[in-house]
Design a protein around this motif. Structure first.
Motif: not given
Length: 127
Positions: A5-11, A33-38, A43-45, A47-54
């Motif tokens: 998905k991320i690579v698709g948005i970037a391309f 800016l729009t693509a980077c924000t998207l 990536m928020v979810e 990142l939440k998993e990483i924070i919970n793991f830590l």
């Protein structure tokens, strides 16, 4: 997979930017800016998993949660400064990018002071 998905948005963004390169150069910055924000929102979810793991590891290892919070803030500052600096560089605002990088480094040093003090206190107690 999330990376597809991320690579698709970037391309897709890159393709549109290349199409508009000749006519609307000012839109390229907005598209970036729009693509980077998207991508960041996607990536928020994870990142939440990483924070919970830590946090779980910190609880199991009896590490003070204050220090883990500081480390997470330092990581957030590093990523946000890097992300923002890259956007400024893409918009040909190199001096602004340099100021963001310097500010991020200073904030990281300020946040690291309690950790450095704890390490020094531990060393002094051993001696």
């Amino acid at each position: 997979m999330l990376i597809v998905k991320i690579v698709g948005i970037a391309f897709i963004t890159l393709f549109i930017m290349l199409l508009l390169k000749q006519s609307k150069n000012e839109l390229n910055t907005l598209l970036t800016l729009t693509a980077c924000t998207l991508i960041l929102l996607i990536m928020v979810e994870p990142l939440k998993e990483i924070i919970n793991f830590l946090r779980e590891i910190a609880d199991k290892a009896n590490i003070d949660t204050v220090y883990m919070g500081i480390v997470l803030k330092i990581l957030a500052i590093a990523y946000i400064a890097s992300f923002s600096s890259a956007l400024c560089k893409d918009a040909n605002a190199d001096s602004l990018a340099a100021q963001i990088e310097l500010s991020g480094k200073i904030m990281i040093l300020v946040l690291a002071i309690p950790i450095l003090m704890a390490v020094l206190n531990s060393i002094l107690q051993i001696m």
